[in-house]
Design a protein around this motif. Structure first.
Motif, PDB file in Angstrom:
ATOM      1  N   GLN A 113       0.819  -1.209   0.000  1.00 27.73           N
ATOM      2  CA  GLN A 113       0.000   0.000   0.000  1.00 27.73           C
ATOM      3  C   GLN A 113       0.861   1.270   0.000  1.00 27.73           C
ATOM      4  OE1 GLN A 113      -2.351  -0.777   3.486  1.00 27.73           O
ATOM      5  NE2 GLN A 113      -3.879  -1.978   2.378  1.00 27.73           N
ATOM      6  N   ALA A 114       2.026   1.201   0.657  1.00 24.61           N
ATOM      7  CA  ALA A 114       2.908   2.361   0.737  1.00 24.61           C
ATOM      8  C   ALA A 114       3.835   2.466  -0.473  1.00 24.61           C
ATOM      9  CB  ALA A 114       3.747   2.290   2.017  1.00 24.61           C
ATOM     10  N   GLY A 115       3.888   1.426  -1.297  1.00 22.50           N
ATOM     11  CA  GLY A 115       4.759   1.438  -2.467  1.00 22.50           C
ATOM     12  C   GLY A 115       6.228   1.397  -2.094  1.00 22.50           C
ATOM     13  N   ILE A 116       6.571   0.538  -1.141  1.00 22.54           N
ATOM     14  CA  ILE A 116       7.943   0.484  -0.633  1.00 22.54           C
ATOM     15  C   ILE A 116       8.606  -0.852  -0.930  1.00 22.54           C
ATOM     16  CG2 ILE A 116       9.293   0.390   1.508  1.00 22.54           C
ATOM     17  CD1 ILE A 116       7.498   2.556   2.607  1.00 22.54           C
ATOM     18  N   LEU A 117       9.860  -0.792  -1.329  1.00 28.02           N
ATOM     19  CA  LEU A 117      10.725  -1.952  -1.489  1.00 28.02           C
ATOM     20  C   LEU A 117      12.007  -1.672  -0.702  1.00 28.02           C
ATOM     21  CD1 LEU A 117      10.392  -2.666  -5.324  1.00 28.02           C
ATOM     22  CD2 LEU A 117       9.348  -3.957  -3.458  1.00 28.02           C
ATOM     23  N   TYR A 118      12.866  -2.678  -0.599  1.00 32.18           N
ATOM     24  CA  TYR A 118      14.126  -2.510   0.129  1.00 32.18           C
ATOM     25  C   TYR A 118      15.328  -2.806  -0.756  1.00 32.18           C
ATOM     26  CZ  TYR A 118      11.659  -1.648   4.386  1.00 32.18           C
ATOM     27  OH  TYR A 118      10.852  -1.062   5.331  1.00 32.18           O
ATOM     28  N   LYS A 119      16.392  -2.079  -0.492  1.00 29.58           N
ATOM     29  CA  LYS A 119      17.649  -2.269  -1.201  1.00 29.58           C
ATOM     30  C   LYS A 119      18.773  -2.442  -0.190  1.00 29.58           C
ATOM     31  CE  LYS A 119      16.466   0.290  -5.396  1.00 29.58           C
ATOM     32  NZ  LYS A 119      16.874   1.371  -6.323  1.00 29.58           N
ATOM     33  N   GLY A 120      19.850  -3.087  -0.649  1.00 27.67           N
ATOM     34  CA  GLY A 120      20.996  -3.283   0.220  1.00 27.67           C
ATOM     35  C   GLY A 120      21.032  -4.683   0.784  1.00 27.67           C
ATOM     36  N   THR A 121      21.560  -4.799   1.964  1.00 29.41           N
ATOM     37  CA  THR A 121      21.676  -6.115   2.591  1.00 29.41           C
ATOM     38  C   THR A 121      21.682  -5.968   4.102  1.00 29.41           C
ATOM     39  OG1 THR A 121      22.973  -8.155   2.654  1.00 29.41           O
ATOM     40  CG2 THR A 121      24.200  -6.074   2.659  1.00 29.41           C
ATOM     41  N   GLU A 122      21.485  -7.040   4.775  1.00 28.50           N
ATOM     42  CA  GLU A 122      21.610  -7.104   6.215  1.00 28.50           C
ATOM     43  C   GLU A 122      22.419  -8.342   6.557  1.00 28.50           C
ATOM     44  OE1 GLU A 122      17.789  -7.798   8.015  1.00 28.50           O
ATOM     45  OE2 GLU A 122      17.963  -9.928   7.668  1.00 28.50           O
ATOM     46  N   VAL A 123      22.934  -8.374   7.753  1.00 32.38           N
ATOM     47  CA  VAL A 123      23.673  -9.549   8.215  1.00 32.38           C
ATOM     48  C   VAL A 123      23.093  -9.971   9.554  1.00 32.38           C
ATOM     49  CG1 VAL A 123      25.916 -10.488   8.858  1.00 32.38           C
ATOM     50  CG2 VAL A 123      25.758  -8.775   7.035  1.00 32.38           C
ATOM     51  N   THR A 124      22.714 -11.230   9.656  1.00 32.83           N
ATOM     52  CA  THR A 124      22.148 -11.733  10.902  1.00 32.83           C
ATOM     53  C   THR A 124      23.194 -12.537  11.664  1.00 32.83           C
ATOM     54  OG1 THR A 124      21.310 -13.752   9.846  1.00 32.83           O
ATOM     55  CG2 THR A 124      19.852 -11.829   9.876  1.00 32.83           C
ATOM     56  N   HIS A 125      23.031 -12.579  12.986  1.00 30.91           N
ATOM     57  CA  HIS A 125      23.955 -13.308  13.868  1.00 30.91           C
ATOM     58  C   HIS A 125      23.158 -14.080  14.920  1.00 30.91           C
ATOM     59  CE1 HIS A 125      26.100  -9.746  12.304  1.00 30.91           C
ATOM     60  NE2 HIS A 125      27.139 -10.550  12.243  1.00 30.91           N
ATOM     61  N   PRO A 126      22.332 -15.026  14.498  1.00 26.15           N
ATOM     62  CA  PRO A 126      21.461 -15.719  15.456  1.00 26.15           C
ATOM     63  C   PRO A 126      22.220 -16.670  16.375  1.00 26.15           C
ATOM     64  CG  PRO A 126      21.305 -16.756  13.312  1.00 26.15           C
ATOM     65  CD  PRO A 126      22.148 -15.531  13.119  1.00 26.15           C
ATOM     66  N   GLN A 127      21.715 -16.760  17.584  1.00 28.66           N
ATOM     67  CA  GLN A 127      22.217 -17.739  18.544  1.00 28.66           C
ATOM     68  C   GLN A 127      21.021 -18.435  19.189  1.00 28.66           C
ATOM     69  OE1 GLN A 127      25.107 -16.401  21.370  1.00 28.66           O
ATOM     70  NE2 GLN A 127      26.358 -15.351  19.840  1.00 28.66           N
ATOM     71  N   VAL A 128      21.050 -19.757  19.204  1.00 32.74           N
ATOM     72  CA  VAL A 128      20.001 -20.527  19.864  1.00 32.74           C
ATOM     73  C   VAL A 128      20.269 -20.491  21.360  1.00 32.74           C
ATOM     74  CG1 VAL A 128      18.927 -22.791  20.109  1.00 32.74           C
ATOM     75  CG2 VAL A 128      19.693 -22.010  17.846  1.00 32.74           C
ATOM     76  N   THR A 129      19.307 -20.030  22.122  1.00 39.14           N
ATOM     77  CA  THR A 129      19.494 -19.916  23.566  1.00 39.14           C
ATOM     78  C   THR A 129      18.867 -21.075  24.341  1.00 39.14           C
ATOM     79  OG1 THR A 129      17.518 -18.515  23.696  1.00 39.14           O
ATOM     80  CG2 THR A 129      19.662 -17.417  23.480  1.00 39.14           C
ATOM     81  N   ALA A 130      17.883 -21.751  23.740  1.00 38.59           N
ATOM     82  CA  ALA A 130      17.257 -22.900  24.418  1.00 38.59           C
ATOM     83  C   ALA A 130      16.505 -23.743  23.405  1.00 38.59           C
ATOM     84  CB  ALA A 130      16.311 -22.426  25.511  1.00 38.59           C
TER      85      ALA A 130
END
Length: 198
Positions: A113-130
């Motif tokens: 509805q807002a007419g938005i897309l994303y550019k670039g990148t992200e980096v995730t660093h997940p850790q399982v805690t339980a």
């Protein structure tokens, strides 16, 4: 197109080709170029998604590896929808359930509805805690510190930056996963915590 919710249906009609930008905090979005929006929740680039950085810290074993793999699949599904403007409800249901799925579906609709897309990148660093395999279904919790410093919301029509100023470069996220029948893990909750830093 209808994005389904669990056994029922969430009636969120979308165009056959969804114009998306899945942002977990899209409440400030608008289709006007001069109004900035809140930062996107973690996800990644317009080209083939990069490998999600994972950590085996925390509980050891196959369950941990499977939970991390499920989180990566969830992230990559969001990335595809956010950067291509298309989302496959069946694929989203394969990686998300509960509030995590509802959040994706709602964000897709608002971004369209807002007419938005994303550019670039992200980096995730997940850790399982339980990982809890005593209860049924099995459940797991994760934390993530997502680098969103190169992840930008833009108005698809003009290409202008749609991100709010002063956006932090990293985002702390609490994540929950649940194991479905057959042993497949899916993300069931995805909650950015902007009161915390990482």
């Amino acid at each position: 197109m209808v994005l389904r919710k669990g056994p029922g249906t969430v009636r969120r009609p979308l165009a056959a080709a969804l114009v998306v930008g899945i942002a977990l905090t899209m409440s400030a979005c608008s289709g006007k170029d001069h109004e900035p929006v809140a930062p996107a929740s973690p996800s990644a680039p317009a080209t083939p998604p990069p490998s999600t950085a994972t950590s085996a810290a925390g509980p050891a074993g196959k369950d941990t590896a499977d939970v991390l793999a499920a989180y990566q699949a969830y992230t990559e599904a969001k990335i595809t929808a956010m950067t291509t403007g298309q989302a496959d409800p069946d694929k989203l249901l394969g990686v998300a359930t509960g509030s995590a799925y509802d959040g994706l579906a709602g964000d897709i609709t608002r971004a369209q509805q807002a007419g938005i897309l994303y550019k670039g990148t992200e980096v995730t660093h997940p850790q399982v805690t339980a990982v809890n395999v005593s209860d049924s279904p099995h459940k797991a919790t994760l934390t993530d510190c997502v680098d969103v410093s190169n992840w930008t919301a833009v108005f698809s029509a003009s290409g202008k930056n749609a991100a709010a100023t002063g956006t932090p470069g990293r985002l702390y996220v609490d994540v929950e996963a649940v194991q479905a029948a057959g042993g497949t893990w899916r993300i069931s909750a995805y909650s950015p915590d902007r009161s915390r830093t990482c």
